[in-house]
Design an enzyme around this catalytic site. Structure first.
Site, short mmCIF file in Angstrom:
data_model
loop_
_atom_site.label_atom_id
_atom_site.label_comp_id
_atom_site.label_asym_id
_atom_site.label_seq_id
_atom_site.Cartn_x
_atom_site.Cartn_y
_atom_site.Cartn_z
N LYS A 2 -14.91 8.25 -28.57
CA LYS A 2 -13.54 8.62 -28.93
C LYS A 2 -12.72 7.42 -29.35
CE LYS A 2 -13.50 12.84 -26.33
NZ LYS A 2 -12.68 14.05 -26.19
N ASN B 216 -9.08 27.55 -19.34
CA ASN B 216 -9.94 26.88 -18.37
C ASN B 216 -9.18 26.73 -17.05
OD1 ASN B 216 -8.51 24.22 -18.34
ND2 ASN B 216 -9.09 24.28 -20.50
N PHE C 299 -9.33 11.26 -20.38
CA PHE C 299 -9.94 11.74 -19.15
C PHE C 299 -11.31 12.32 -19.49
CE2 PHE C 299 -7.23 11.91 -15.33
CZ PHE C 299 -6.19 11.15 -15.82
N1 CTP Z 1 -9.33 15.97 -25.57
C1 CTP Z 1 -8.40 16.08 -26.59
N2 CTP Z 1 -8.55 17.03 -27.54
C2 CTP Z 1 -9.60 17.89 -27.52
C3 CTP Z 1 -10.56 17.78 -26.47
C4 CTP Z 1 -10.38 16.82 -25.52
O1 CTP Z 1 -7.42 15.32 -26.60
N3 CTP Z 1 -9.71 18.80 -28.45
C5 CTP Z 1 -9.18 14.91 -24.58
C6 CTP Z 1 -8.89 15.38 -23.18
O2 CTP Z 1 -7.50 15.45 -22.95
C7 CTP Z 1 -9.54 14.28 -22.34
C8 CTP Z 1 -10.71 13.86 -23.17
O3 CTP Z 1 -10.41 14.26 -24.49
O4 CTP Z 1 -8.70 13.15 -22.22
C9 CTP Z 1 -12.05 14.37 -22.74
O5 CTP Z 1 -12.16 15.72 -22.90
P1 CTP Z 1 -13.52 16.49 -22.52
O6 CTP Z 1 -13.29 17.91 -22.82
O7 CTP Z 1 -13.93 16.14 -21.14
O8 CTP Z 1 -14.57 15.81 -23.48
P2 CTP Z 1 -15.25 16.37 -24.74
O9 CTP Z 1 -14.95 15.47 -25.85
O10 CTP Z 1 -14.90 17.80 -24.93
O11 CTP Z 1 -16.77 16.20 -24.39
P3 CTP Z 1 -17.76 17.23 -23.65
O12 CTP Z 1 -17.22 18.61 -23.93
O13 CTP Z 1 -19.04 16.93 -24.27
O14 CTP Z 1 -17.70 16.89 -22.19
#
Ligand code: CTP
Length: 398
Positions: free
Chosen positions: A341, A208, A323
């Site tokens: 979460k 990404n 975040f």
């Molecule tokens: N995060 C994490 N592990 C993952 C995915 C996300 O620790 N496998 C953490 C990121 O570091 C961030 C937060 O979760 O602090 C939010 O991640 P985000 O990708 O924005 O949220 P998602 O849970 O993936 O929700 P969505 O894709 O529906 O926006």
């Protein structure tokens, strides 16, 4: 407090440059190691010889100096200090810093560095008050540059007002305060940062656009407050900050493992843009083209590292910060994400391409906590990091 601290002192070309000689003498007296850099204009006010003699170290003057470059490149020079002090910081040098110019050694060092910078501005009062300088000041503050002074008073040019360089004891105190600011001393904090790369085969991967800039700035700000930071980073564009323990990972699974082995911790900040999915069975050899037959990738879900740590039954860090990168209904989505979460705070940001936030140098965030949503004005990622680090310090040290 300044004993054995490495100070890179950039001396700009202003009449106040004569005070920098006293500054060097006093820094040395307090046990600091001073590496002096002179701009061309500064050489009109102080001689390289007197600066070198007082610092007990060679003076760096030229961007294209073969001898110096062979001994220590300017990038390394910019990063090998604990603190960069610019005294005097002239209107011109501040303008270069605000604009990101790199056309001489001083401005290049200031652009290439990831070390905190303290500036002591000095200029005529009209120059200080000019809208252009005021714009530059605002920009530099939002970039996380620290200021000491200027003072108001009579100037060398005979005018009266703000613009006189801070006195040497005040500059020393500002430098000391920076090193003293150990409110997070003894606190262990994990910070995740950057993107993850999920392999498709040995040469291809899914990733990404995260640059790692915000996570890096947060780790630097926490370390500056004295925290012991474990910085777990995916393959980011920006280099990791100094004074942290760096753990480099590629995939979400490796990031999870690294975070788990870094526990226990007092706090954890999950700034990484972790890939939600990985290719279910990455190929061990490079996938070849086959007469127009398209490869089909099957995905499986990555573990949610933030949710896992937030919901730990035992040994959960006291403060868990996640975040949320959102493109619409930022507050509503981020508030729901916090609940889902189980983390304490969510730092939500709007990553629609037109905001220029993802991969950019600024951020406009909303801090979601149990007390509701608090919008912060748009500011540099360094300033966001400092504000967040100060909040974390408040929450951990009561
Ligand atoms: N995060 C994490 N592990 C993952 C995915 C996300 O620790 N496998 C953490 C990121 O570091 C961030 C937060 O979760 O602090 C939010 O991640 P985000 O990708 O924005 O949220 P998602 O849970 O993936 O929700 P969505 O894709 O529906 O926006």
């Amino acid at each position: 407090m300044l004993a054995s601290k490495r100070i890179l002192l950039i001396i700009g070309g202003g009449i106040a440059a004569y005070k920098s000689l006293d500054l060097i003498r006093r820094l040395k007296g307090l046990g600091a190691e001073v590496t002096p850099v002179l701009t061309r204009a500064a050489e009109e006010f102080v001689t390289p010889l007197s600066v070198a003699a007082l610092a007990g170290a060679p003076v760096h003057r030229d961007l294209f100096d073969l001898t110096t470059e062979a001994e220590m490149g300017h990038i390394q020079l910019s990063r090998s200090a604990d603190l960069i002090v610019v005294a005097p910081a002239t209107a011109d040098l501040m303008a270069k810093m605000a604009q990101g110019h790199a056309n001489d050694l001083a401005s290049t060092l200031l652009l290439a560095t990831d070390t905190p910078v303290l500036i002591a501005p000095a200029m005529n009062v009209r120059m200080w008050e000019h809208p252009a300088t005021q714009r530059n000041i605002a920009q530099l503050k939002s970039d996380g540059i620290r200021f000491v002074g200027p003072d108001a008073g009579e100037m060398a040019c005979g005018e009266f007002g703000a613009g006189r360089m801070a006195e040497v004891p005040d500059i020393l105190m500002a430098a000391e305060t920076y090193f003293e600011a150990g409110v997070l001393q003894g606190k262990r904090i994990i910070v995740t940062s950057g993107p993850t790369h999920e392999p498709i085969d040995p040469v291809r991967y899914i990733a990404n656009r995260s640059s790692g800039a915000q996570g890096t700035a947060i780790a630097a700000a926490l370390a500056a407050l004295g925290a012991e930071v474990v910085f777990v980073t995916g393959p980011a564009d920006v280099p990791p900050p100094p004074h942290v323990e760096v753990v480099r990972v590629e995939t979400a699974a490796q990031m999870k493992e690294a975070v788990e082995s870094a526990l226990p911790a007092d706090a954890a900040v999950f700034a990484a843009a972790v890939a939600d999915w990985r290719v279910a069975s990455a190929s061990a050899s490079k996938i070849k083209k086959k007469d127009g037959a398209l490869p089909v990738l099957e995905f499986s879900e990555n573990p949610d590292i933030l949710a896992g740590v937030s919901q730990m039954a035992q040994g959960r860090p006291k403060l868990v910060v996640g975040f949320a990168a959102e493109t619409d209904d930022v507050v509503a989505h981020a508030t729901a994400k916090r609940e889902r979460k189980g983390c304490d705070w969510i730092v939500a940001n709007d990553v629609r391409p037109e905001t220029g936030i993802m991969g950019g140098s600024e951020n406009a965030v909303v801090l979601i906590s149990g007390d509701g949503a608090e919008s912060w004005p748009r500011m540099g990622k360094g300033a966001v990091a400092e504000k967040l680090a100060a909040r974390i310090a408040e929450a951990l040290v009561q």
